[in-house]
Design an enzyme around this catalytic site. Structure first.
Site, PDB file in Angstrom:
ATOM      1  N   ARG A   8     -46.323 -35.482  -3.635  1.00 47.74           N
ATOM      2  CA  ARG A   8     -47.171 -35.367  -2.436  1.00 47.74           C
ATOM      3  C   ARG A   8     -46.691 -34.309  -1.450  1.00 47.74           C
ATOM      4  O   ARG A   8     -47.489 -33.678  -0.773  1.00 47.74           O
ATOM      5  CB  ARG A   8     -47.328 -36.727  -1.755  1.00 47.74           C
ATOM      6  CG  ARG A   8     -46.207 -37.168  -0.889  1.00 47.74           C
ATOM      7  CD  ARG A   8     -46.414 -38.562  -0.340  1.00 47.74           C
ATOM      8  NE  ARG A   8     -46.218 -39.576  -1.362  1.00 47.74           N
ATOM      9  CZ  ARG A   8     -45.024 -39.875  -1.909  1.00 47.74           C
ATOM     10  NH1 ARG A   8     -43.939 -39.228  -1.536  1.00 47.74           N
ATOM     11  NH2 ARG A   8     -44.922 -40.806  -2.822  1.00 47.74           N
ATOM     12  N   THR A  48     -28.027 -32.838   6.700  1.00 50.64           N
ATOM     13  CA  THR A  48     -26.694 -32.613   6.125  1.00 50.64           C
ATOM     14  C   THR A  48     -26.751 -32.123   4.672  1.00 50.64           C
ATOM     15  O   THR A  48     -26.150 -32.728   3.790  1.00 50.64           O
ATOM     16  CB  THR A  48     -25.866 -33.923   6.164  1.00 50.64           C
ATOM     17  OG1 THR A  48     -26.576 -34.926   5.412  1.00 50.64           O
ATOM     18  CG2 THR A  48     -25.623 -34.430   7.569  1.00 50.64           C
ATOM     19  N   GLU A  92     -34.017 -44.368  -0.984  1.00 51.19           N
ATOM     20  CA  GLU A  92     -34.586 -43.499  -2.029  1.00 51.19           C
ATOM     21  C   GLU A  92     -35.955 -43.021  -1.613  1.00 51.19           C
ATOM     22  O   GLU A  92     -36.311 -41.861  -1.777  1.00 51.19           O
ATOM     23  CB  GLU A  92     -34.677 -44.264  -3.364  1.00 51.19           C
ATOM     24  CG  GLU A  92     -35.085 -43.398  -4.559  1.00 51.19           C
ATOM     25  CD  GLU A  92     -36.585 -43.338  -4.849  1.00 51.19           C
ATOM     26  OE1 GLU A  92     -36.973 -42.621  -5.766  1.00 51.19           O
ATOM     27  OE2 GLU A  92     -37.384 -43.990  -4.143  1.00 51.19           O
ATOM     28  N   GLU A  93     -36.751 -43.946  -1.077  1.00 50.44           N
ATOM     29  CA  GLU A  93     -38.154 -43.629  -0.783  1.00 50.44           C
ATOM     30  C   GLU A  93     -38.326 -42.469   0.192  1.00 50.44           C
ATOM     31  O   GLU A  93     -39.103 -41.566  -0.063  1.00 50.44           O
ATOM     32  CB  GLU A  93     -38.896 -44.887  -0.299  1.00 50.44           C
ATOM     33  CG  GLU A  93     -39.046 -45.977  -1.366  1.00 50.44           C
ATOM     34  CD  GLU A  93     -39.911 -45.559  -2.557  1.00 50.44           C
ATOM     35  OE1 GLU A  93     -40.405 -44.428  -2.578  1.00 50.44           O
ATOM     36  OE2 GLU A  93     -40.076 -46.374  -3.482  1.00 50.44           O
ATOM     37  N   GLU A 112     -26.557 -38.653  -0.677  1.00 52.63           N
ATOM     38  CA  GLU A 112     -25.404 -38.621   0.235  1.00 52.63           C
ATOM     39  C   GLU A 112     -24.145 -39.107  -0.473  1.00 52.63           C
ATOM     40  O   GLU A 112     -23.058 -38.569  -0.258  1.00 52.63           O
ATOM     41  CB  GLU A 112     -25.700 -39.453   1.495  1.00 52.63           C
ATOM     42  CG  GLU A 112     -26.871 -38.912   2.315  1.00 52.63           C
ATOM     43  CD  GLU A 112     -26.827 -37.399   2.518  1.00 52.63           C
ATOM     44  OE1 GLU A 112     -25.740 -36.857   2.798  1.00 52.63           O
ATOM     45  OE2 GLU A 112     -27.886 -36.736   2.361  1.00 52.63           O
ATOM     46  N   GLY A 151     -36.965 -46.552 -18.553  1.00 52.27           N
ATOM     47  CA  GLY A 151     -37.854 -47.605 -18.072  1.00 52.27           C
ATOM     48  C   GLY A 151     -38.971 -47.851 -19.057  1.00 52.27           C
ATOM     49  O   GLY A 151     -39.070 -47.168 -20.086  1.00 52.27           O
ATOM     50  N   TYR A 196     -49.116 -48.595  -5.766  1.00 52.39           N
ATOM     51  CA  TYR A 196     -47.970 -47.731  -5.480  1.00 52.39           C
ATOM     52  C   TYR A 196     -47.833 -47.436  -3.978  1.00 52.39           C
ATOM     53  O   TYR A 196     -48.749 -46.906  -3.353  1.00 52.39           O
ATOM     54  CB  TYR A 196     -48.158 -46.445  -6.293  1.00 52.39           C
ATOM     55  CG  TYR A 196     -47.120 -45.379  -6.131  1.00 52.39           C
ATOM     56  CD1 TYR A 196     -45.793 -45.617  -6.443  1.00 52.39           C
ATOM     57  CD2 TYR A 196     -47.481 -44.104  -5.688  1.00 52.39           C
ATOM     58  CE1 TYR A 196     -44.842 -44.618  -6.314  1.00 52.39           C
ATOM     59  CE2 TYR A 196     -46.543 -43.097  -5.563  1.00 52.39           C
ATOM     60  CZ  TYR A 196     -45.225 -43.361  -5.871  1.00 52.39           C
ATOM     61  OH  TYR A 196     -44.293 -42.366  -5.741  1.00 52.39           O
ATOM     62  N   SER A 243     -32.669 -10.333 -24.473  1.00 49.20           N
ATOM     63  CA  SER A 243     -31.548 -10.329 -25.429  1.00 49.20           C
ATOM     64  C   SER A 243     -30.278 -11.016 -24.901  1.00 49.20           C
ATOM     65  O   SER A 243     -29.605 -11.694 -25.668  1.00 49.20           O
ATOM     66  CB  SER A 243     -31.264  -8.914 -25.924  1.00 49.20           C
ATOM     67  OG  SER A 243     -30.747  -8.144 -24.870  1.00 49.20           O
ATOM     68  N   HIS A 254     -28.172 -26.606 -11.397  1.00 42.78           N
ATOM     69  CA  HIS A 254     -28.288 -26.660 -12.857  1.00 42.78           C
ATOM     70  C   HIS A 254     -29.203 -25.526 -13.323  1.00 42.78           C
ATOM     71  O   HIS A 254     -30.288 -25.349 -12.784  1.00 42.78           O
ATOM     72  CB  HIS A 254     -28.869 -28.018 -13.266  1.00 42.78           C
ATOM     73  CG  HIS A 254     -28.452 -28.463 -14.631  1.00 42.78           C
ATOM     74  ND1 HIS A 254     -28.739 -27.731 -15.765  1.00 42.78           N
ATOM     75  CD2 HIS A 254     -27.771 -29.558 -15.058  1.00 42.78           C
ATOM     76  CE1 HIS A 254     -28.244 -28.377 -16.831  1.00 42.78           C
ATOM     77  NE2 HIS A 254     -27.650 -29.483 -16.416  1.00 42.78           N
ATOM     78  N   TYR A 258     -42.373 -33.280  -8.657  1.00 42.63           N
ATOM     79  CA  TYR A 258     -41.842 -34.205  -9.661  1.00 42.63           C
ATOM     80  C   TYR A 258     -41.640 -33.476 -10.976  1.00 42.63           C
ATOM     81  O   TYR A 258     -40.677 -33.694 -11.683  1.00 42.63           O
ATOM     82  CB  TYR A 258     -42.817 -35.354  -9.958  1.00 42.63           C
ATOM     83  CG  TYR A 258     -42.980 -36.374  -8.868  1.00 42.63           C
ATOM     84  CD1 TYR A 258     -41.894 -36.816  -8.143  1.00 42.63           C
ATOM     85  CD2 TYR A 258     -44.223 -36.923  -8.598  1.00 42.63           C
ATOM     86  CE1 TYR A 258     -42.056 -37.780  -7.160  1.00 42.63           C
ATOM     87  CE2 TYR A 258     -44.389 -37.888  -7.620  1.00 42.63           C
ATOM     88  CZ  TYR A 258     -43.303 -38.306  -6.907  1.00 42.63           C
ATOM     89  OH  TYR A 258     -43.470 -39.256  -5.955  1.00 42.63           O
TER      90      TYR A 258
HETATM   91 ZN   LIG Z   1     -38.793 -46.170  -6.674  1.00 40.84          ZN
END
Ligand SMILES: [Zn+2]
Length: 767
Positions: free
Chosen positions: A210, A270, A418-419, A427, A535, A545, A652, A710, A721
């Site tokens: 979102r 931070t 998390e949300e 952190e 999951g 949701y 290459s 990464h 996402y």
């Molecule tokens: Zn969740």
């Protein structure tokens, strides 16, 4: 449904009972001998446990079977009920109470547990006004009503419907409908000659994370953004709405964060360091992950009067949703007023962290996590996954009481925040980054869980490891392995003959690459720790949701009645944890990493080629006047501009580094095989195996988002996402930034060379 799901467990119990009845009639030693004869070869033939010496395999399988015996769906249901009993967003009384409850459980089960508190920015709304002032007046209700069928839906303490980290703002303007609000939608608006500068945009939820929608709107000069849930996406177009079904009813609203997680997740003030009490903080106005425009999520009840009154041209057919009128793009005569203010508080963020010290390798950590905070009650997201994690922790506690101790340290975490933006996990990783880079063997994440099919995403060197587990865990509804169930489901769902055959003949579990959207992000993409996200879903229809209706009542009716997939998740993640904790040689297989990266590199060469061909063709059509003759002349489309040619890039360096990686990986994997056969293990070697993925980090990070280090996996800058593999190169090609694409080829090639050299040094050391 309940009966089918209960079947496997009932049958298992019944067969055990039959055996014990028989044994009363027969000579006991004869039965034992028979069982040994029957069971032994079966175990030896069907159960492969990579990473264990032959002599230790049976012990590991027995441990896992003891672990499974302690998992109980009724208990998982109880946990879900308790932890979703009241609203528990970060720093709320319910959140604190849950954190303490979880802490207490861990301690009761024999874990060394504590709460680590961080101090993070978390805005909550003070004023929310959305009204149409012309051509008709309408004041949005911005509230989800309580339902008599849902016991927790009328509770106090619920967060109002809002998007966390929207800016404060008071704006009035015409509306522009921007479909899903993605960059490609704005290309279509450009063609139609529609400009969003100075306007408020209205976008549908879906197709991206979102936060991308207001970010792209802001980049195009919009002054406000409204996001609504269209019934075509998760409402009545999909099925019955709540409470009859589980799809979103007309008043349901998706809360959610709009902090720019694709730039960096975690506390906006931070970046890169732990948000401890005394941490040095950015000024809020300077924080790069914070938006400058106000954003508000609404229901389709509130969106319909706005969309229905809009002027301007009709929207393209593909942009229409499920509301009963023709959608228009605007801007027209409509005027909308949006006013939002927030209290910008620094709040406590409670991470519960529990440990069991490893008996042989205490400085090697096997880490498991799921978040505990929810937007409201969150029975599905996150409590269903958390309850499985806690059931694992309880079972591991019971194993300890039998005298077993893990060889490596096991760390179980319940993350807070998390949300709003992966706050608690980010952190924690930032605060302990140095230690984690030395000690973390793996991070295994879960989040919302439900009835259906296994999904497994993560570091590709873990592919054969997860493949073995998926072939050994049994699906509770059908009594086949969760691997077989996935394969069969995919085969029967494929429309295309070739994909159908390919799915049906699939022999190995494939791991999907990780983008973002849950707590693995900082482990993998910032610290280079091998990660998995696990999951079950697919038969757990969803429209609840991030609404007040993600409740125990809805979950038990529609998501996982009987909680059997809670047990299945606990078995899947639990076996992975136990194997990693006790493996003789850690079960990484880097030939799978090589294969994955090699396929990404081939995809990029193909992407460049098709981009070149498309550009050539498009330019020819433009120059020959195809657009002026082919478009509807009454619609006043803007003629697209000729694009610069797509150059050839030099891949290459990447190809050479991959060739080197393949060669060195082959030597390494042979050494690993030989050591397994010779029962030859070596602590330093194991440590080098789990630290290998860190070689793929680039300390400078991705262009314009240095936090993401990464070189193989990152969430897309414009998808959120959705993952971008080899993201530096891929996004530069997508953005037609050829110079940067060439630089990123060199950067990624040197990361791959680093890993190849690392393996070259490592292989002889193993002997
Ligand atoms: Zn969740």
């Amino acid at each position: 449904m309940d009966n089918i799901q209960g079947g496997r467990r009932k049958i298992t119990k019944r067969s055990v009972k039959m055996l014990s009845n028989k044994s009363q009639m027969m000579n006991k030693s004869l039965v034992t001998l028979l069982m040994l004869l029957i069971l032994q070869p079966v175990i030896a033939q069907t159960k492969k446990v990579t990473g264990f010496f032959e002599k230790n395999i049976e012990k590991e399988l027995n441990l896992e079977s003891d672990f499974d015996k302690n998992l109980n769906p009724v208990n998982i249901g109880e946990t879900i009920k308790i932890l979703s009993a009241v609203p528990h967003h970060i720093s709320s009384p319910g959140d604190k109470k849950n954190a303490e409850y979880i802490l207490n459980l861990f301690q009761r089960w024999g874990w060394d547990a504590k709460i680590e508190t961080f101090n993070v920015l978390f805005p909550t709304p003070e004023i929310r006004i959305l009204e149409m002032i012309s051509p008709v007046t309408y004041k949005a209700i911005l509230k989800e009503p309580a339902l008599k069928e849902d016991a927790t839906s009328g509770q106090s303490g619920q967060l109002p419907t809002y998007n966390a980290f929207s800016a404060d703002g008071d704006v009035t303007s015409e509306l522009v409908f921007v479909n899903y609000g993605l960059p490609e939608d704005y290309e279509i608006l450009d063609k139609m000659g529609i400009d969003v500068r100075g306007k408020i945009v209205i976008a549908k939820y879906g197709r991206s994370w979102r936060g991308i929608k207001p970010k792209v709107a802001q980049e195009h000069g919009a002054i406000g953004c409204i996001i609504y849930s269209d019934p075509a996406d998760d409402g009545y177009f999909e099925g019955d709405v709540y409470p009859k079904g589980s799809f979103r009813n007309e008043n349901g609203v998706q809360r959610g964060s709009v902090v720019d997680m694709a730039t960096y997740p975690g506390d906006p003030l931070t970046p890169g360091i732990g948000a401890t009490k005394d941490a040095k903080r950015l000024d809020r106005m300077q924080a790069p992950s914070l938006l400058k425009i106000p954003v508000l999520p609404i229901s389709y009840h509130d969106a319909a009067p706005l969309l229905g009154a809009m002027g301007g041209p009709a929207a393209p057919a593909e942009w229409h949703g499920g509301l009963p009128f023709a959608y228009h793009i605007g801007p027209g005569k409509e005027k909308v007023h949006l006013k939002l203010t927030f209290s910008w508080n620094i709040v406590d963020c409670y991470d519960v962290v529990a440990r069991i010290q490893g008996s042989l390798y205490p400085d090697e950590w096997v880490i498991r996590g799921n978040h505990q905070d929810a937007w409201v009650n969150g029975a599905g997201d996150p409590v269903s996954g958390l309850a499985a994690l806690l059931e694992e922790a309880k079972s591991i506690g019971a194993l300890l009481k039998t005298g077993w101790k893990p060889a490596r340290t096991i760390v179980y975490c319940a993350w807070d925040g998390e949300e709003p933006g992966l706050l608690g996990s980010t952190e924690w990783v930032e605060e302990h980054e140095k230690e984690l880079k030395e000690k973390a063997v793996i991070y295994i994440n879960s989040d919302a869980n439900g009835r259906g099919f296994l999904f497994a995403q993560g570091s590709h060197a873990l592919e054969p490891f997860m493949d073995e587990i998926a072939k050994q865990v049994i699906d509770p509804q059908t009594n086949v392995s969760v691997f077989d169930r996935n394969r069969d489901h995919e085969a029967i769902s494929m429309k295309n003959q070739e994909s159908k055959r390919k799915s049906w003949e699939e022999k190995e579990l494939k791991l999907d690459a990780l983008g973002s959207g849950s707590d693995y992000s900082s482990f993998l993409q910032h610290a280079g720790i091998p990660s998995l996200n696990l999951g079950y879903s697919g038969e757990d229809p969803s429209g609840d949701y991030h609404s007040i209706y993600d409740s125990y009542d809805l979950y038990t009716k529609f998501k996982d009645p009987g909680f059997h997939y809670g047990v299945t998740l606990a078995e899947t993640a639990g076996h992975a944890i136990l194997r990693m904790a006790d493996a003789d040689i850690l079960p990484f297989d880097f030939s799978h990493l090589y294969r994955a990266v090699d396929s990404y590199s081939k995809e990029l060469m193909q992407l460049l080629k098709s981009s070149r061909e498309e550009t050539e063709l498009e330019n020819r059509i433009i120059l020959s006047g195809g657009y002026s003759a082919g478009e509807d002349p009454t619609k006043g489309y803007i003629m697209p501009k000729v694009k610069a040619e797509v150059p050839f890039l030099d891949f290459s360096p990447l190809q050479n580094s991959l060739h080197q990686l393949e060669t060195n990986v082959n030597v390494l994997q042979t050494v690993i095989q030989n050591n397994i056969h010779a029962s030859n293990s070596n602590t330093g070697f194991n440590q080098s195996l789990y630290r290998a993925e860190q070689q793929l980090l680039n300390e400078n990070g991705l262009p314009r988002r240095a936090w993401y280090k990464h070189t193989i996996y990152a969430p897309g800058y414009y998808t959120g996402y959705g993952v971008k593999t080899l993201p530096g190169i891929r996004e530069a090609i997508e953005q037609r930034n050829w110079e940067e694409a060439q630089q990123q080829i060199e950067t990624d090639a040197s990361a791959i060379n680093r890993l190849a050299d690392y393996f070259k040094v490592l292989a002889p050391q193993a002997n």
